[in-house]
Design an enzyme around this catalytic site. Structure first.
Site, PDB file in Angstrom:
ATOM      1  N   GLU A 174      -1.039  -1.828  -7.859  1.00 44.20           N
ATOM      2  CA  GLU A 174      -0.233  -0.694  -7.370  1.00 44.20           C
ATOM      3  C   GLU A 174       0.650  -1.109  -6.201  1.00 44.20           C
ATOM      4  O   GLU A 174       1.123  -0.269  -5.427  1.00 44.20           O
ATOM      5  CB  GLU A 174      -1.160   0.464  -7.004  1.00 44.20           C
ATOM      6  CG  GLU A 174      -1.993   0.969  -8.182  1.00 44.20           C
ATOM      7  CD  GLU A 174      -1.287   1.996  -9.073  1.00 44.20           C
ATOM      8  OE1 GLU A 174      -0.603   2.874  -8.543  1.00 44.20           O
ATOM      9  OE2 GLU A 174      -1.442   1.916 -10.312  1.00 44.20           O
ATOM     10  N   HIS A 250      -4.723   5.823  -3.521  1.00 40.96           N
ATOM     11  CA  HIS A 250      -4.223   4.547  -2.975  1.00 40.96           C
ATOM     12  C   HIS A 250      -4.791   4.406  -1.567  1.00 40.96           C
ATOM     13  O   HIS A 250      -4.982   5.419  -0.870  1.00 40.96           O
ATOM     14  CB  HIS A 250      -2.686   4.548  -2.843  1.00 40.96           C
ATOM     15  CG  HIS A 250      -1.949   4.466  -4.140  1.00 40.96           C
ATOM     16  ND1 HIS A 250      -0.838   5.241  -4.415  1.00 40.96           N
ATOM     17  CD2 HIS A 250      -2.139   3.687  -5.225  1.00 40.96           C
ATOM     18  CE1 HIS A 250      -0.383   4.945  -5.618  1.00 40.96           C
ATOM     19  NE2 HIS A 250      -1.164   3.998  -6.136  1.00 40.96           N
ATOM     20  N   CYS A 371       4.545   6.434   1.293  1.00 42.02           N
ATOM     21  CA  CYS A 371       4.752   6.157  -0.145  1.00 42.02           C
ATOM     22  C   CYS A 371       6.216   5.888  -0.430  1.00 42.02           C
ATOM     23  O   CYS A 371       6.565   5.172  -1.361  1.00 42.02           O
ATOM     24  CB  CYS A 371       4.368   7.355  -1.000  1.00 42.02           C
ATOM     25  SG  CYS A 371       2.681   7.873  -0.834  1.00 42.02           S
TER      26      CYS A 371
HETATM   27  O1  SUG Z   1       1.392   7.361  -8.452  1.00 39.71           O
HETATM   28  N1  SUG Z   1       2.666  10.603  -8.047  1.00 39.71           N
HETATM   29  C1  SUG Z   1       2.532   9.252  -7.554  1.00 39.71           C
HETATM   30  C2  SUG Z   1       2.407   9.276  -6.058  1.00 39.71           C
HETATM   31  C3  SUG Z   1       2.468   7.902  -5.487  1.00 39.71           C
HETATM   32  C4  SUG Z   1       2.212   7.888  -4.028  1.00 39.71           C
HETATM   33  N2  SUG Z   1       2.322   6.571  -3.531  1.00 39.71           N
HETATM   34  C5  SUG Z   1       1.554   6.024  -2.591  1.00 39.71           C
HETATM   35  N3  SUG Z   1       0.433   6.580  -2.185  1.00 39.71           N
HETATM   36  N4  SUG Z   1       1.903   4.883  -2.110  1.00 39.71           N
HETATM   37  C6  SUG Z   1       1.312   8.564  -8.175  1.00 39.71           C
HETATM   38  O2  SUG Z   1       0.281   9.237  -8.365  1.00 39.71           O
HETATM   39  C7  SUG Z   1       3.096  12.280  -9.749  1.00 39.71           C
HETATM   40  C8  SUG Z   1       4.123  12.527 -10.818  1.00 39.71           C
HETATM   41  C9  SUG Z   1       3.983  13.879 -11.445  1.00 39.71           C
HETATM   42  O3  SUG Z   1       2.870  14.397 -11.564  1.00 39.71           O
HETATM   43  O4  SUG Z   1       5.035  14.435 -11.866  1.00 39.71           O
HETATM   44  C10 SUG Z   1       3.028  10.835  -9.315  1.00 39.71           C
HETATM   45  O5  SUG Z   1       3.316   9.944 -10.094  1.00 39.71           O
END
Ligand code: SUG
EC number: 3.5.3.23
Length: 448
Positions: A174, A250, A371
């Protein structure tokens, strides 16, 4: 030589929507099917970039991806013209259309893992695109991510790019969301801290019971090998599986590090004391003085951390050596978190100031300030070798704001995703964007 941490923020794409696609990410699940406002989302992100630039920090921008991803739908068997592909997917498999429309590439902390030149065997800055293979909608990001990073850091003398790891669960990666680097100065050798959720090949490591652990130990080790990191410059730690089960998908949802400081929650890791001692010892060998700031569960619960995104903050070094914390406004809305932050900044420690940003559109999908940015530590020569088109300036902010105002919708719901007009709008916008950012052809519709 001077060195900097440059934050490259993901520009929110025109199809930003709430698809409920990320099992294990509480915000994504709970806001599923709400209608979104892509224009507001992009402007909120740009406002953060501009504010950091105005405060004197080095800031860049990372372009969004082509969505809907028609090529991905074709790989799943939908055929005909682009409009027919979208129409058929909408009729026969709406979840696949929703996934192919996700603007999730905005969370560029997941775009790649980056090791600065002072840490790597060949003295170049290394990038490994993250395979993000825990979620289908994110697993389709890395080919374009690689092309965009290649166009931004297009100098082989200074930058080395690695393709994403094999796309299987055992190498779930990730990117920088599970990676932090400690150092005295950005241009000096540091200690790279890799946090994993489970091991794919060694069952002595416990795993969460409910939600997936997205990052494996083996993926982190492969990235460290690819980047040519010394054993003495690397520390691995396991995330506490119980917090993954509470929505910490994460590590950057429960800890953040910068310079010589790790800011973390008491429940974030397994074997915390051993890990802190290793970080302290290894950083000392490169002349650093490791410091940790532990937030006790008695002050802030894991649930508070997940809801407020306290740890998904940006911890930034200021010229006087003190640090600034960039937090989302949800921290101000949580009484315990806000009280904790007041006591932290008045305690005489390194973290002296908190700045609050409205990132609600991204937050509702589980993406906070940290993020939205990919950190790249660069010395002056390397910074000069970055494509200047992606470095944030007042004129670029003006152009990008006008571009968003011109091309983005202010309301998007699931039914809108089936509109073939949306694809045309996005391609027109992105074609213009590659010219604004001087990226050349990076999108499938531009190269196929
Ligand atoms: O991978 N949300 C992302 C959020 C990522 C956050 N990044 C970090 N913590 N670095 C994920 O879960 C949601 C998309 C949706 O439901 O439409 C999403 O992909």
């Amino acid at each position: 030589m001077k060195s900097y941490e440059v934050n490259f923020d993901g520009l929110v794409g025109p199809t930003h929507n709430y698809g409920g696609l990320s099992y294990g990410n509480v915000a994504s699940q709970s806001n599923s099917q709400q209608s979104s406002n892509p224009k507001e989302a992009a402007l909120q992100g740009l406002a953060k970039m501009k504010a950091l630039t105005d405060m004197g920090f080095q800031q860049g921008v990372l372009a969004p991806q082509e969505r809907p991803d028609v090529a991905a739908l074709r790989r799943l068997g939908f055929s005909g013209t682009d409009a027919q592909v979208i129409e058929r997917a909408a009729k026969e498999a709406m979840p696949l259309l929703v996934a192919s429309c996700s603007a999730s590439s905005m969370w560029v902390a997941n775009a790649a893992t980056v090791s600065p030149s002072a840490d790597t065997a060949d003295g170049r800055v290394h990038f490994t695109a993250a395979n993000l293979n825990c979620k289908y909608h994110r697993s389709i990001e890395h080919p374009t991510t690689s092309r965009v990073l290649g166009a931004m850091f297009a100098n082989q003398q200074h930058f080395a790019h690695h393709a994403a790891l094999p796309a299987v669960a055992q190498f779930g990666d990730e990117g920088a969301a599970n990676h932090t680097r400690f150092c005295r100065e950005y241009g000096e050798a540091g200690v790279e801290f890799f946090v994993f959720g489970r091991s794919a090949f060694d069952n002595r490591f416990p795993a969460p019971q409910k939600y997936p652990a997205r990052q494996t130990l083996e993926a982190s080790q492969a990235v460290a090998r690819l980047h040519g990191l010394r054993d003495e410059g690397v520390v691995y730690a396991q995330q506490n599986p119980n917090v993954i089960d509470q929505g910490v998908f994460h590590n950057d949802v429960i800890a953040v590090g910068n310079g010589e400081v790790l800011f973390y929650h008491e429940d974030a890791f397994l074997e915390t004391d051993k890990m802190l001692a290793e970080l302290q010892g290894k950083l000392a060998k490169v002349g650093g003085n490791f410091q940790s700031v532990c937030v006790p569960r008695s002050a802030v619960t894991v649930d508070d951390a997940v809801r407020s995104y306290l740890f998904n903050s940006q911890l930034l070094s200021r010229p006087d050596g003190s640090m600034l914390l960039i937090v989302p406004q949800e921290c101000q809305a949580n009484e315990r978190v806000w009280t904790y932050l007041q006591s932290l900044t008045s305690s005489g420690g390194l973290i002296r100031e908190v700045k609050v940003f409205d990132l609600k559109q991204s937050m509702q999908n589980g993406g906070g300030p940290a993020c939205l940015r990919l950190r790249v530590a660069l010395n002056e020569t390397e910074l000069a070798a970055v494509n200047p088109g992606v470095i944030m300036t007042a004129p670029l902010y003006g152009s990008l704001t006008a571009w968003v105002e011109k091309h983005y919708r202010d309301r998007l719901s699931e039914t809108d995703l089936a509109d073939p007009q949306l694809l045309l709008e996005c391609r027109t916008a992105l074609d213009e964007l590659t010219q604004i950012l001087k990226l050349g052809a990076v999108y499938p519709f531009q190269i196929n």
